[in-house]
Write an enzyme that holds these catalytic residues in place. Structure first.
Site, PDB file in Angstrom:
ATOM      1  N   TYR A   1     -48.761 -38.524 -11.646  1.00 53.24           N
ATOM      2  CA  TYR A   1     -47.300 -38.614 -11.721  1.00 53.24           C
ATOM      3  C   TYR A   1     -46.807 -37.283 -12.292  1.00 53.24           C
ATOM      4  O   TYR A   1     -47.365 -36.229 -12.002  1.00 53.24           O
ATOM      5  CB  TYR A   1     -46.937 -39.854 -12.553  1.00 53.24           C
ATOM      6  CG  TYR A   1     -45.476 -40.145 -12.704  1.00 53.24           C
ATOM      7  CD1 TYR A   1     -44.638 -40.244 -11.583  1.00 53.24           C
ATOM      8  CD2 TYR A   1     -44.918 -40.348 -13.962  1.00 53.24           C
ATOM      9  CE1 TYR A   1     -43.294 -40.517 -11.734  1.00 53.24           C
ATOM     10  CE2 TYR A   1     -43.574 -40.627 -14.115  1.00 53.24           C
ATOM     11  CZ  TYR A   1     -42.758 -40.706 -12.999  1.00 53.24           C
ATOM     12  OH  TYR A   1     -41.433 -40.973 -13.146  1.00 53.24           O
TER      13      TYR A   1
ATOM     14  N   ARG B   1     -35.074 -33.184  -2.173  1.00 57.24           N
ATOM     15  CA  ARG B   1     -34.940 -32.598  -3.518  1.00 57.24           C
ATOM     16  C   ARG B   1     -36.048 -33.153  -4.394  1.00 57.24           C
ATOM     17  O   ARG B   1     -35.822 -34.018  -5.236  1.00 57.24           O
ATOM     18  CB  ARG B   1     -33.565 -32.918  -4.117  1.00 57.24           C
ATOM     19  CG  ARG B   1     -33.233 -32.125  -5.371  1.00 57.24           C
ATOM     20  CD  ARG B   1     -32.216 -32.832  -6.224  1.00 57.24           C
ATOM     21  NE  ARG B   1     -32.677 -34.131  -6.708  1.00 57.24           N
ATOM     22  CZ  ARG B   1     -33.448 -34.299  -7.784  1.00 57.24           C
ATOM     23  NH1 ARG B   1     -33.842 -33.264  -8.487  1.00 57.24           N
ATOM     24  NH2 ARG B   1     -33.814 -35.515  -8.151  1.00 57.24           N
TER      25      ARG B   1
ATOM     26  N   LYS C   1     -45.058 -42.589  -7.693  1.00 63.05           N
ATOM     27  CA  LYS C   1     -44.188 -43.594  -8.311  1.00 63.05           C
ATOM     28  C   LYS C   1     -44.773 -44.992  -8.151  1.00 63.05           C
ATOM     29  O   LYS C   1     -44.751 -45.816  -9.078  1.00 63.05           O
ATOM     30  CB  LYS C   1     -42.802 -43.548  -7.661  1.00 63.05           C
ATOM     31  CG  LYS C   1     -41.978 -42.325  -8.009  1.00 63.05           C
ATOM     32  CD  LYS C   1     -41.254 -42.488  -9.336  1.00 63.05           C
ATOM     33  CE  LYS C   1     -40.357 -41.304  -9.629  1.00 63.05           C
ATOM     34  NZ  LYS C   1     -39.561 -41.465 -10.850  1.00 63.05           N
TER      35      LYS C   1
ATOM     36  N   GLU D   1     -35.685 -42.190  -3.841  1.00 63.96           N
ATOM     37  CA  GLU D   1     -36.290 -41.199  -4.736  1.00 63.96           C
ATOM     38  C   GLU D   1     -36.101 -39.785  -4.188  1.00 63.96           C
ATOM     39  O   GLU D   1     -36.444 -39.496  -3.038  1.00 63.96           O
ATOM     40  CB  GLU D   1     -37.789 -41.493  -4.892  1.00 63.96           C
ATOM     41  CG  GLU D   1     -38.461 -40.722  -5.994  1.00 63.96           C
ATOM     42  CD  GLU D   1     -37.984 -41.143  -7.368  1.00 63.96           C
ATOM     43  OE1 GLU D   1     -37.810 -40.244  -8.221  1.00 63.96           O
ATOM     44  OE2 GLU D   1     -37.799 -42.349  -7.604  1.00 63.96           O
ATOM     45  N   ASP D   2     -35.558 -38.914  -5.011  1.00 58.68           N
ATOM     46  CA  ASP D   2     -35.478 -37.474  -4.730  1.00 58.68           C
ATOM     47  C   ASP D   2     -34.745 -37.148  -3.434  1.00 58.68           C
ATOM     48  O   ASP D   2     -35.193 -36.348  -2.616  1.00 58.68           O
ATOM     49  CB  ASP D   2     -36.879 -36.855  -4.734  1.00 58.68           C
ATOM     50  CG  ASP D   2     -37.421 -36.733  -6.150  1.00 58.68           C
ATOM     51  OD1 ASP D   2     -36.698 -37.100  -7.092  1.00 58.68           O
ATOM     52  OD2 ASP D   2     -38.554 -36.272  -6.330  1.00 58.68           O
TER      53      ASP D   2
ATOM     54  N   ASP E   1     -33.476 -44.107  -8.357  1.00 55.40           N
ATOM     55  CA  ASP E   1     -34.089 -43.834  -9.647  1.00 55.40           C
ATOM     56  C   ASP E   1     -33.560 -42.556 -10.279  1.00 55.40           C
ATOM     57  O   ASP E   1     -33.417 -42.470 -11.496  1.00 55.40           O
ATOM     58  CB  ASP E   1     -35.611 -43.757  -9.500  1.00 55.40           C
ATOM     59  CG  ASP E   1     -36.321 -43.639 -10.836  1.00 55.40           C
ATOM     60  OD1 ASP E   1     -35.975 -44.405 -11.753  1.00 55.40           O
ATOM     61  OD2 ASP E   1     -37.208 -42.782 -10.967  1.00 55.40           O
ATOM     62  N   ASP E   2     -33.252 -41.556  -9.474  1.00 51.63           N
ATOM     63  CA  ASP E   2     -32.751 -40.291 -10.023  1.00 51.63           C
ATOM     64  C   ASP E   2     -31.401 -40.473 -10.694  1.00 51.63           C
ATOM     65  O   ASP E   2     -31.119 -39.850 -11.714  1.00 51.63           O
ATOM     66  CB  ASP E   2     -32.637 -39.240  -8.909  1.00 51.63           C
ATOM     67  CG  ASP E   2     -33.951 -39.019  -8.205  1.00 51.63           C
ATOM     68  OD1 ASP E   2     -34.904 -38.600  -8.879  1.00 51.63           O
ATOM     69  OD2 ASP E   2     -34.036 -39.289  -6.997  1.00 51.63           O
TER      70      ASP E   2
ATOM     71  N   ASN F   1     -37.849 -31.734 -14.539  1.00 49.85           N
ATOM     72  CA  ASN F   1     -39.252 -31.708 -14.126  1.00 49.85           C
ATOM     73  C   ASN F   1     -39.416 -30.793 -12.921  1.00 49.85           C
ATOM     74  O   ASN F   1     -38.461 -30.572 -12.179  1.00 49.85           O
ATOM     75  CB  ASN F   1     -39.716 -33.121 -13.738  1.00 49.85           C
ATOM     76  CG  ASN F   1     -39.959 -33.998 -14.938  1.00 49.85           C
ATOM     77  OD1 ASN F   1     -40.572 -33.578 -15.889  1.00 49.85           O
ATOM     78  ND2 ASN F   1     -39.480 -35.232 -14.881  1.00 49.85           N
TER      79      ASN F   1
END
Length: 603
Positions: free
Chosen positions: A130, A183, A201, A272-273, A295-296, A445
């Site tokens: 992760y 992203r 994840k 996600e992303d 989640d972001d 991150n």
């Protein structure tokens, strides 16, 4: 009636306790011989007992000696420690990728052993599968690729997704992590290589939340890439075309979502992303139609809010004083705006709709005010009016250093994706904070994108700070036996519990109340004494217990909002009458744990 319901719940929980300590029930398989050895869901390597080898047609396909699960575990750990020893002194990227490879090979071969190793060594292995190593893996995924995991839907599949979804072999899927690779962390557009983030994840979902690995599905939605380096790379595995935009893009996502929920109407999809414009667009488009969350935006916001509430407690103040905190947020992407929005909601709950907390939002062009031209729609509600900042001597586009010097914030929070933006001048300015214990959150991150390091924060902002980061840093030696504590403000503390609690509640969508319950549960996990020592988040070694508590809080919120429809044999009536302790126990007992189940062949 209430007593009868409570009695039924207690009976079910007692029954689950008995079953949890019994020999695992048999697992029906429709394969024999070498097909089983090549299937990581069922493969036990040399752990198949002789009777099982006979009934599954495995005699002669394995060495004669039967190796126990514990011996296999010890053998792998010995290999891993040997790798650590042999790679000492090599570049960090080489070492971390070597560690990822050995874990990935186990994952490809034997999922039961892989997840047991991961669960038992979560603090050491989470940074490999992760954050932060997953970013490096995504950057190199086309070269690292050996065998497929998950599903890939692309722009050329338009019109075929409803049939494609049935190519996945598992009849039931509970949890999906979806990315379009636009992203990835702070690394930008990585195209199809972003599948690595979905895989990582979901590994955390299995390890932390006990989601059965046969019921998870990582998915890449490949709509092209605008990363020219990838398009020029002969090894790149994705579509070689620019990204789709506008209605053409949304039509692809629409078709995908319809296909998923046609086959698995109770699945949860975690976005996600996605780049900011599509992250907010898809969240608003789907959140009331499907059981999904981003989640972001929402997970990051919850983890940050838990840390922000903890930083208030670190000052020895009551949580209600959160509305008086001065906070500067750097980064107006999906994560930064998600944090800002949840912080504003929390302040409104505490002080009512008239709350006007001193929260300031900056992007690459400085302080965002209502005078900004072409302001992003998602950022517009958080822009400061000129009258709110004139008294501070600030203006539209004021630099980060200016804002910190004049606002003297209690909290400086970064989700900018710009490594080192909290430079020495900015950190020195935090020494003049109006807080006795200012908080610095460098949450971007991977590690190279962190706004500052832990060492820099304690060196330049002073020893009496609270520090949190998105990637792991070591605690800082301050001398004289003192250490500056590093908190990892990572989404892994929340998203597994959000997913698990939603699944067990049977809710058809994820409400703001369920997300806020998750954040507040995490915030309350630490004691006042811990917070005053600068410890805002628990050890990752406790991740299963944390997830059980968070999942139970999410489930209770769903029940309170009358969104819960139950899961499996536990209906909404039983959920409604569970005590707080019973919800935690129910969530805990529902977690999958990796042990070898007896396999029985059925044609």
């Amino acid at each position: 009636m209430w007593r009868l319901a409570r009695s039924a719940v207690a009976s079910n929980l007692r029954r689950s306790r008995r079953f949890s300590t019994a020999i695992p029930g048999p697992c029906i398989v429709h394969k024999r011989g070498a097909d089983i050895l090549h299937d990581p869901w069922f493969n036990k390597d040399t752990g198949f007992p002789l009777t099982e080898r006979d009934r599954l047609g495995l005699r002669g396909l394995l060495p004669p000696r039967v190796i126990s699960f514990e011996q296999q575990y010890a053998r792998f750990m010995e290999s891993f420690r040997s790798l650590e020893k042999n790679t000492q002194g090599q570049p960090d990227s080489t070492v971390t990728l070597s560690k990822w490879r050995i874990l990935n090979r186990l994952h490809d071969r034997n999922e039961t052993l892989y997840y047991r190793v991961l669960i038992d060594n979560i603090k050491d292995f989470a940074p490999i599968i992760y954050t932060p190593t997953v970013g490096l893996v995504c950057q190199n995924y086309s070269g690292l690729f050996r065998r497929p995991r998950g599903m890939y839907f692309c722009a050329k599949d338009k019109g075929e997704m409803m049939s494609m979804i049935y190519n996945w072999p598992s009849h039931q899927v509970d949890m999906i992590v979806l990315t379009d690779g636009s992203r990835i962390l702070g690394l930008g557009d990585l195209g199809v290589q972003g599948i690595g983030i979905a895989i990582g994840k979901l590994d955390m979902y299995v390890a932390a939340a006990g989601i059965n690995p046969q019921r998870i599905l990582p998915i890449m939605l490949d709509v092209g890439t605008n990363n020219q380096k990838l398009l020029d790379n002969p090894l790149y595995l994705g579509l070689r075309q620019p990204r789709l935009e506008g209605e053409e893009y949304l039509s692809i996502v629409d078709e995908f979502m319809e296909a998923v929920y046609t086959r698995w109407p109770k699945a949860i999809v975690q976005f996600e992303d996605f780049q900011m414009k599509w992250a907010f667009e898809t969240l608003q488009r789907y959140r009331k139609r499907f059981c999904m969350f981003n989640d972001d935006i929402q997970g990051t916001a919850g983890v940050a809010l838990a840390g922000l509430l903890g930083s208030v407690r670190a000052q020895g103040r009551p949580l209600a004083d959160f509305v008086n905190q001065k906070m500067v947020v750097v980064g107006a992407g999906s994560a930064g705006l998600g944090v800002f929005n949840m912080a504003m909601q929390a302040a409104s709950r505490m002080a009512g709709t008239t709350a006007n907390p001193q929260f300031f939002l900056l992007d690459k062009d400085g302080l965002i005010t209502k005078e900004r031209k072409n302001i992003a729609p998602a950022a517009a509600p958080f822009a400061k009016a000129p009258g709110e900042i004139e008294g501070l001597g600030l203006r539209e586009g004021a630099s980060l250093v200016e804002v910190v010097k004049k606002v003297k914030p209690h909290v400086l929070l970064g989700l900018s994706g710009v490594g080192g933006i909290f430079n020495q001048e900015v950190l020195n300015a935090m020494r003049e904070s109006d807080s006795t214990k200012p908080a610095i959150f460098a949450m971007s991150n991977p590690t190279m994108n962190a706004e500052c390091t832990a060492v820099d924060a304690f060196t330049h902002a002073g020893e009496n700070i609270v520090f949190a980061s998105g990637s792991p840093f070591e605690n800082v030696d301050l001398g004289n036996g003192k250490f500056g504590h590093v908190n990892q403000a990572n989404n892994m503390y929340l998203f597994p519990g959000i997913g698990l609690g939603t699944l067990l509640s049977g809710a058809h969508f994820i409400s703001d109340g369920m997300l806020q319950a998750a954040a507040e549960c995490l915030a309350s996990y630490m004691t006042d004494e811990d917070c005053q020592r600068g410890i805002l988040y628990p050890s990752i070694n406790s991740i299963r217990h944390i997830t059980a508590e968070v999942g139970a809080a999410v489930m209770r919120a769903a029940v309170a909002e009358e969104l819960a429809e139950g899961h499996g044999d536990v209906g909404p009536r039983e959920l409604m009458h569970m005590s707080k302790e019973e919800t935690v126990e129910y969530v805990t007992r529902s977690m999958w744990y990796p042990v070898y189940s007896p396999l029985v062949h059925e044609k």
